[in-house]
Design an enzyme around this catalytic site. Structure first.
Site, PDB file in Angstrom:
ATOM      1  CG  ASN A 129      -0.195   0.016   2.531  1.00 56.83           C
ATOM      2  OD1 ASN A 129       1.034   0.073   2.548  1.00 56.83           O
ATOM      3  ND2 ASN A 129      -0.922  -0.041   3.626  1.00 56.83           N
ATOM      4  CG  HIS A 131       3.320   0.250   4.851  1.00 53.21           C
ATOM      5  ND1 HIS A 131       2.438  -0.544   5.543  1.00 53.21           N
ATOM      6  CD2 HIS A 131       4.369  -0.561   4.546  1.00 53.21           C
ATOM      7  CE1 HIS A 131       2.947  -1.760   5.655  1.00 53.21           C
ATOM      8  NE2 HIS A 131       4.113  -1.800   5.062  1.00 53.21           N
TER       9      HIS A 131
END
Ligand code: GLP
Length: 235
Positions: A129, A131
């Site tokens: 995602n 991150h």
């Protein structure tokens, strides 16, 4: 930005990164480095354990990048025990700064943040995602070391690591501290990371892909394997 992109064949990636880190430790034995956990660095750690001379890490300090909140130490996904199993217990750095959750979380955050000041090298992985550590989507370049609510994708990843604790929160060194590190290496492997890597390096700098802020670091080095780099226009 002076990004350097290093691409290795998938089957050579771990040995190549291990050799680069070994060279760095030889040149700078008192290296203060933060390390991630996860699937990406696991083969790197195995290579480092194979390659390490007895004293290579004996003056180095290793800081854990991030961990889940509240997992028991025998949970397969718990970051501290995993980093110990995969590398720390084999190479014996002078100091290993784990994320100690035995007291209150605020104290754990303060300790982690203090340990993250003055890193010579921050080594990080890339979440599907976008991150970095647990700087989840919504994080910014000035995000501090803190406790965060995990993104659903990070909870899924924890299941993939074999957790039995269904963690809902994480604790992470903040992007701001990572951007202050002397050097910053972003490790990315596998075809499943190709799209998010291209967004991180070639898309807009934005908080929906926190890794895009790493481009602000003066000496960012992205070390990818061929499949992860396959969608990059700049390769
Ligand atoms: C994990 C951790 C990160 C890690 C990233 C990528 O959940 N929070 O520190 O770098 O996600 O993990 P993996 O290498 O398993 O894809």
């Amino acid at each position: 930005m002076s990004l350097s992109l290093v691409i290795h064949a998938a089957d050579e990636w771990a040995d190549a990164v291990a050799a680069a880190l070994t060279d760095r430790l030889r040149a700078e034995p008192r290296l203060r480095v933060c390390l991630p956990t996860g699937e990406t660095p696991a083969p790197l750690y195995a290579a480092l354990v194979r390659q390490a001379d007895a004293d290579l890490w004996s003056q180095a300090t290793v800081v854990l990048l991030d961990d889940y909140v509240g997992l028991s130490t025998d949970d397969q996904a718990a970051g501290g025990p995993r980093l110990r199993r995969e590398i720390v217990d084999h190479v014996h750095p002078a100091s290993f700064i784990d994320i100690d959750q035995s007291g209150d979380l605020e104290t754990a955050v303060q300790r982690l943040d203090a340990a993250a000041i003055g890193l010579d090298l921050a080594i990080v992985g890339l979440g599907l995602n976008g991150h970095i550590g647990f700087n989840e989507p919504g994080s910014t370049a000035d995000s501090s070391t803190r406790v965060v609510d995990l993104h659903p994708r990070s909870q899924e990843a924890a299941e993939g690591y074999g957790t039995e604790g269904a963690p809902e929160r994480g604790i992470t060194i903040g992007l701001a501290r990572l951007l202050e590190a002397g050097d910053l290496w972003l490790l990315v492997t596998g075809e499943r990371k190709a799209e998010i890597l291209s967004r991180a390096l070639e898309g807009p700098e934005a908080s929906d892909v926190p890794a895009s802020f790493l481009r602000r670091h003066a000496t960012l080095r992205v070390v990818a394997d061929e499949p992860a780099a396959s969608l990059l226009a700049s390769r």
